[in-house]
Design a protein around this motif. Structure first.
Motif, PDB file in Angstrom:
ATOM      1  N   THR A  68      22.246   5.714  -7.666  1.00 40.35           N
ATOM      2  CA  THR A  68      22.439   4.988  -9.684  1.00 40.35           C
ATOM      3  C   THR A  68      21.143   5.802 -10.251  1.00 40.35           C
ATOM      4  O   THR A  68      21.256   5.395 -11.570  1.00 40.35           O
ATOM      5  CB  THR A  68      23.740   3.712  -9.140  1.00 40.35           C
ATOM      6  OG1 THR A  68      22.156   3.286  -8.279  1.00 40.35           O
ATOM      7  CG2 THR A  68      24.075   3.716  -8.789  1.00 40.35           C
ATOM      8  N   GLY A  69      20.001   5.693  -9.601  1.00 40.05           N
ATOM      9  CA  GLY A  69      19.321   6.196  -9.822  1.00 40.05           C
ATOM     10  C   GLY A  69      18.460   7.138  -9.241  1.00 40.05           C
ATOM     11  O   GLY A  69      18.809   7.733  -8.147  1.00 40.05           O
ATOM     12  N   LYS A  70      17.108   7.281  -9.394  1.00 38.74           N
ATOM     13  CA  LYS A  70      16.677   8.112  -9.309  1.00 38.74           C
ATOM     14  C   LYS A  70      16.016   7.642  -7.617  1.00 38.74           C
ATOM     15  O   LYS A  70      16.238   8.906  -6.706  1.00 38.74           O
ATOM     16  CB  LYS A  70      14.900   8.706  -9.118  1.00 38.74           C
ATOM     17  CG  LYS A  70      14.198   9.799  -9.071  1.00 38.74           C
ATOM     18  CD  LYS A  70      12.579   9.595 -10.086  1.00 38.74           C
ATOM     19  CE  LYS A  70      12.282  11.132  -8.898  1.00 38.74           C
ATOM     20  NZ  LYS A  70      10.436  11.291  -9.969  1.00 38.74           N
ATOM     21  N   LYS A  71      16.262   6.374  -7.003  1.00 39.23           N
ATOM     22  CA  LYS A  71      15.616   6.638  -6.013  1.00 39.23           C
ATOM     23  C   LYS A  71      16.429   5.110  -5.059  1.00 39.23           C
ATOM     24  O   LYS A  71      16.296   4.440  -4.570  1.00 39.23           O
ATOM     25  CB  LYS A  71      14.004   6.145  -5.514  1.00 39.23           C
ATOM     26  CG  LYS A  71      12.967   7.198  -5.047  1.00 39.23           C
ATOM     27  CD  LYS A  71      11.083   7.725  -4.659  1.00 39.23           C
ATOM     28  CE  LYS A  71      11.026   8.489  -5.272  1.00 39.23           C
ATOM     29  NZ  LYS A  71       9.589   8.547  -4.268  1.00 39.23           N
ATOM     30  N   GLU A  72      17.592   5.082  -5.706  1.00 44.15           N
ATOM     31  CA  GLU A  72      18.509   4.010  -5.491  1.00 44.15           C
ATOM     32  C   GLU A  72      20.066   4.174  -5.758  1.00 44.15           C
ATOM     33  O   GLU A  72      20.149   5.491  -6.340  1.00 44.15           O
ATOM     34  CB  GLU A  72      18.258   2.049  -6.269  1.00 44.15           C
ATOM     35  CG  GLU A  72      18.133   2.796  -7.646  1.00 44.15           C
ATOM     36  CD  GLU A  72      18.066   1.327  -8.838  1.00 44.15           C
ATOM     37  OE1 GLU A  72      16.674   0.897  -8.254  1.00 44.15           O
ATOM     38  OE2 GLU A  72      17.795   1.445  -9.518  1.00 44.15           O
ATOM     39  N   VAL A 106      15.414   3.883  -1.878  1.00 41.10           N
ATOM     40  CA  VAL A 106      15.151   4.598  -1.494  1.00 41.10           C
ATOM     41  C   VAL A 106      13.311   4.821  -0.885  1.00 41.10           C
ATOM     42  O   VAL A 106      13.131   4.957  -1.858  1.00 41.10           O
ATOM     43  CB  VAL A 106      15.269   6.289  -1.580  1.00 41.10           C
ATOM     44  CG1 VAL A 106      15.329   7.266  -0.125  1.00 41.10           C
ATOM     45  CG2 VAL A 106      16.943   5.880  -0.813  1.00 41.10           C
ATOM     46  N   ARG A 107      12.896   4.865   0.012  1.00 43.78           N
ATOM     47  CA  ARG A 107      11.085   4.663   0.168  1.00 43.78           C
ATOM     48  C   ARG A 107      10.997   6.768   1.255  1.00 43.78           C
ATOM     49  O   ARG A 107      10.539   7.439   1.435  1.00 43.78           O
ATOM     50  CB  ARG A 107      10.504   3.832   1.155  1.00 43.78           C
ATOM     51  CG  ARG A 107      10.040   3.136   0.041  1.00 43.78           C
ATOM     52  CD  ARG A 107       9.977   1.618   0.690  1.00 43.78           C
ATOM     53  NE  ARG A 107      10.126   1.028   1.772  1.00 43.78           N
ATOM     54  CZ  ARG A 107      10.424  -0.376   1.623  1.00 43.78           C
ATOM     55  NH1 ARG A 107      10.044  -1.135   0.629  1.00 43.78           N
ATOM     56  NH2 ARG A 107      11.544  -0.424   2.143  1.00 43.78           N
ATOM     57  N   SER A 108      12.074   6.807   2.548  1.00 44.67           N
ATOM     58  CA  SER A 108      12.502   7.525   3.324  1.00 44.67           C
ATOM     59  C   SER A 108      13.792   7.923   3.010  1.00 44.67           C
ATOM     60  O   SER A 108      14.598   6.949   3.578  1.00 44.67           O
ATOM     61  CB  SER A 108      11.593   7.204   4.044  1.00 44.67           C
ATOM     62  OG  SER A 108      12.835   6.926   5.065  1.00 44.67           O
TER      63      SER A 108
END
Length: 170
Positions: free
Chosen positions: A100-104, A127-129
């Motif tokens: 829904t976003g760049k890292k989420e 997301v971190r990895s």
């Protein structure tokens, strides 16, 4: 000769290095009170490639794959978890991360048991990895396992009540 060696080194440095994709699997965190007699996964999901969704459509991760096709991963998961003898038919209708976003986003899992009961899960992630996404995918399947255990307990107790000749509750 030195020139030839230098040219060879330059050519090799320009060739992109092949990276092997990282392989992932799912592991049960509990025991199943059932065994899956048939597992179905839609053809578009039944691949070693891990699918994800964005607002623009569906894609596959380039550097991460399942250890085998998704149906194989899930069959192995449920075989490892198997502890009971009740038989269920399991159909995984959707299973992928949704960004829904760049890292989420969230992991989306939709499954049906015995062609009757449908379960839908949305497990949020930041997301971190990539491992975090796999952990959330594993969590979604673990929740499905827990819910199918409850389903089996209810259907088994309903069968035993009806087999006893006692009236079944409304």
């Amino acid at each position: 000769m030195v020139r030839l060696l230098l040219i060879f080194v330059l050519i090799l440095s320009c060739v992109p290095k092949q990276e092997h994709p990282l392989m992932h699997n799912l592991e049960p965190s509990g025991e199943a009170d059932f065994k899956v007699i048939e597992l179905r996964v839609p053809e578009y999901l039944d691949t070693e490639r891990i699918m994800y969704k964005t607002d623009k459509g569906f894609y596959y991760f380039a550097k991460n794959v399942w250890v085998c096709e998704l149906s194989c991963v899930l069959e192995n998961y449920f075989k490892k978890a198997q502890g009971g003898e009740e038989k269920v038919y399991l159909e995984v209708l959707d299973f992928y991360p949704v960004f829904t976003g760049k890292k989420e986003g969230y992991v989306y899992l939709r499954a049906r048991v015995d062609r009757k009961k449908e379960y839908v899960y949305k497990i949020p992630f930041k997301v971190r990895s990539f491992e975090e996404i796999i952990l959330k995918m594993n969590e979604a399947v673990n929740r499905l396992l827990e819910d199918v255990n409850k389903y089996v307990q209810i259907t088994t107790s309903s069968k035993s009540i009806s087999d006893s000749g006692l009236p079944t509750p409304p």
